[in-house]
Design a protein around this motif. Structure first.
Motif, mmCIF file in Angstrom:
data_model
loop_
_atom_site.group_PDB
_atom_site.id
_atom_site.type_symbol
_atom_site.label_atom_id
_atom_site.label_comp_id
_atom_site.label_asym_id
_atom_site.label_seq_id
_atom_site.Cartn_x
_atom_site.Cartn_y
_atom_site.Cartn_z
ATOM 1 N N THR A 96 0.809 -1.228 0.000
ATOM 2 C CA THR A 96 0.000 0.000 0.000
ATOM 3 C C THR A 96 0.838 1.272 0.000
ATOM 4 O O THR A 96 0.277 2.358 0.143
ATOM 5 N N LYS A 97 2.139 1.166 -0.181
ATOM 6 C CA LYS A 97 2.997 2.346 -0.066
ATOM 7 C C LYS A 97 2.708 3.399 -1.138
ATOM 8 O O LYS A 97 2.986 4.592 -0.939
ATOM 9 N N ASN A 98 2.147 2.983 -2.296
ATOM 10 C CA ASN A 98 1.849 3.930 -3.370
ATOM 11 C C ASN A 98 0.398 4.399 -3.358
ATOM 12 O O ASN A 98 0.002 5.183 -4.231
ATOM 13 N N LEU A 99 -0.396 3.929 -2.405
ATOM 14 C CA LEU A 99 -1.827 4.275 -2.377
ATOM 15 C C LEU A 99 -2.076 5.471 -1.470
ATOM 16 O O LEU A 99 -2.964 5.464 -0.627
ATOM 17 N N THR A 100 -1.325 6.503 -1.671
ATOM 18 C CA THR A 100 -1.398 7.662 -0.778
ATOM 19 C C THR A 100 -2.635 8.518 -1.011
ATOM 20 O O THR A 100 -3.032 9.279 -0.130
ATOM 21 N N GLN A 101 -3.245 8.407 -2.196
ATOM 22 C CA GLN A 101 -4.414 9.236 -2.510
ATOM 23 C C GLN A 101 -5.725 8.444 -2.544
ATOM 24 O O GLN A 101 -6.783 9.024 -2.777
ATOM 25 N N VAL A 102 -5.643 7.155 -2.327
ATOM 26 C CA VAL A 102 -6.830 6.308 -2.443
ATOM 27 C C VAL A 102 -7.854 6.645 -1.370
ATOM 28 O O VAL A 102 -7.526 6.741 -0.190
ATOM 29 N N ARG A 103 -9.115 6.805 -1.816
ATOM 30 C CA ARG A 103 -10.226 7.060 -0.883
ATOM 31 C C ARG A 103 -11.025 5.801 -0.581
ATOM 32 O O ARG A 103 -11.587 5.666 0.494
#
Length: 473
Positions: free
Chosen positions: A273-280
């Motif tokens: 999940t390190k790249n899912l910084t903008q996921v709502r």
């Protein structure tokens, strides 16, 4: 003369305007008559007039200025390609030809058609330039057919197409730069093309997907891996029911909604999940082998608002530091509002999750086999209804966590193995006591039991003689 000439000059524009209105009204009336004839011939052909096979046509006011629009519904008519006219009526806005018997795509000509629905037919081949005369088309639905072949240039001439649905077909090979002409395409659905993984083509570079694409659906495409450009402005990605063993290592940073349900992840780790910084919104539902969520696995998802593990039947461990250490969780308010564990096998939650759970608007614990002991009593203080029910101990089984009394959430002071040891010891002591009692009642080996046998003894020998009087001889 001068005054009459001036008056004439003043009246001339008015007369001209009246004449123009009259001519326009005549033209409109003629156009309406022609349009009415075209509508009748398409919607109510002679072969289907006064029958259930005629289409349903209705005039509506279309946005943005309330202009006239014609909506045609020809679904469920069992139409074949020979039953349909190629010339659409004037002002046609939507045409629904779903649930028919079309074996190929009809070639229509219209500069007003915005939506064309050809779902649930028997189409197998999309030919080049098939839709090039539909220059205003914005939505094209071709799902639930049997499409196996798509020619290069099949979608040429569609500069305004925004939605393309090719789901539930048999597509396993697509020509390069197929979508290059779709310069404003925003939604692409290629789901349930089970052999699509065999193409091995990059969607953006190989197939020409434009950088305005916002929604991409690739459900049930037998994908084992997928790489999407990190700088692509994609907003929604659905990868349900594939064969992904891990979260894709390269995903667009702009993702707002990610659905990776029903894949083969065994553990959710921080690197996933390190790249899912903008996921709502993040969905990991129906995961067949997902067993645990590791510590710090959800630290990067600070913007996350909805998280669901629903029906992941093998999920048995959710680390108390999944959202970060207890100190970080207390000092930072997260955006998370909805969290669902419905249908998982989680039995308890660490109290370090209390700050996160306390901020939620919805927490679904329905169907969990909760161990209602002293380690879970903090869950009663959550200000929302969780629908969680106790499975253990037996005295409060089936009761809502919120309804059970706090003193029922007790923990044994001794571990379970100690209770088992005590029971075994008691059984052993009882057996030993019984053995000693039996041995104490038995006679000693040196003691011999003797009985006196004589004439007065009950064991004396008895002789029976016959009666002499009965036998005098």
């Amino acid at each position: 003369m001068t005054s009459s000439g001036g008056l004439t000059n003043k009246l001339r524009p008015l007369v001209t305007f009246v004449l123009v209105l009259c001519l326009a009204s005549v033209g409109v009336s003629r156009a309406e008559n022609i349009d009415a004839d075209e509508t009748d011939s398409f919607c109510y052909p002679e072969s289907a007039r006064n029958s259930r096979r005629s289409c349903e046509c209705s005039n509506v006011s279309a946005s943005p200025w309330g202009t006239r629009a014609l909506r045609i519904d020809c679904s469920y008519k069992d139409y074949r390609i020979t039953d349909i006219s190629a010339q659409l009526p004037l002002y046609t806005d939507t045409l629904d030809l779903s649930w028919n018997a079309l074996d190929k795509t009809p070639v229509f000509a219209s500069d007003s058609l915005h939506q064309l629905n050809l779902m649930h037919n028997n189409i197998t081949h999309l030919t080049s330039g098939n839709f090039k005369q539909l220059t205003s088309l914005r939505e094209l639905y071709l799902g639930w057919n049997s499409i196996t072949q798509v020619d290069a240039g099949a979608f040429d001439g569609l500069p305004h197409l925004q939605t393309l649905d090719l789901a539930h077909n048999n597509i396993h090979s697509l020509p390069g730069q197929l979508f290059a002409q779709l310069v404003v395409l925003s939604t692409l659905d290629l789901s349930w093309n089970r052999r699509f993984n065999e193409t091995g083509v990059d969607l953006y570079k190989g197939m020409g997907v434009n950088w305005k694409l916002a929604t991409l659906r690739l459900d049930a495409c037998s994908l084992t891996e997928i790489l999407l450009p990190a700088d692509a402005p994609l907003r929604e990605l659905s990868l349900r029911r594939n064969l992904l063993p891990r979260m894709p290592s390269q995903l667009p940073k702009t993702l707002l909604r990610l659905d990776i349900s029903d894949n083969l992840l065994e553990h959710l780790l921080p690197e996933d999940t390190k790249n899912l910084t903008q996921v709502r919104q993040l969905f990991l539902e129906d995961m067949p082998v997902l067993g645990s969520v590791a510590a710090h696995a959800l630290v990067s998802t600070e913007m996350l608002e909805t998280l669901s593990f629903q029906n992941s039947r093998h999920l048995t461990h959710f680390d108390g530091d999944a959202f970060g250490s207890s100190l970080d969780v207390k000092n930072k308010r997260r955006a998370l509002q909805t969290l669902s564990f419905r249908g998982t096998m989680l039995r308890s939650f660490n109290s370090t999750l209390s700050p996160v759970f306390g901020q939620l608007a919805e927490l679904d614990l329905n169907g969990l086999p909760l161990q209602c002991d002293c380690e879970l009593v903090w869950l009663k203080n959550i200000p929302i209804q969780t629908n969680g029910r106790c499975y253990r101990p037996n005295r409060i089984r089936g009761m809502l966590v919120s309804a059970a009394r706090a003193d029922a959430f007790s923990c044994d002071t001794w571990p379970r193995w100690a209770y088992g040891l005590v029971v075994l010891s008691l059984i052993a002591l009882s057996a030993a006591g019984i053995y000693l009692i039996v041995m104490g009642l038995r006679p000693h080996r040196g003691v011999t039991m003797r009985r006196k046998v004589g004439t007065g003894s009950p064991y004396a020998r008895i002789t029976i003689e016959p009666n002499r009087q009965e036998n005098p001889h």
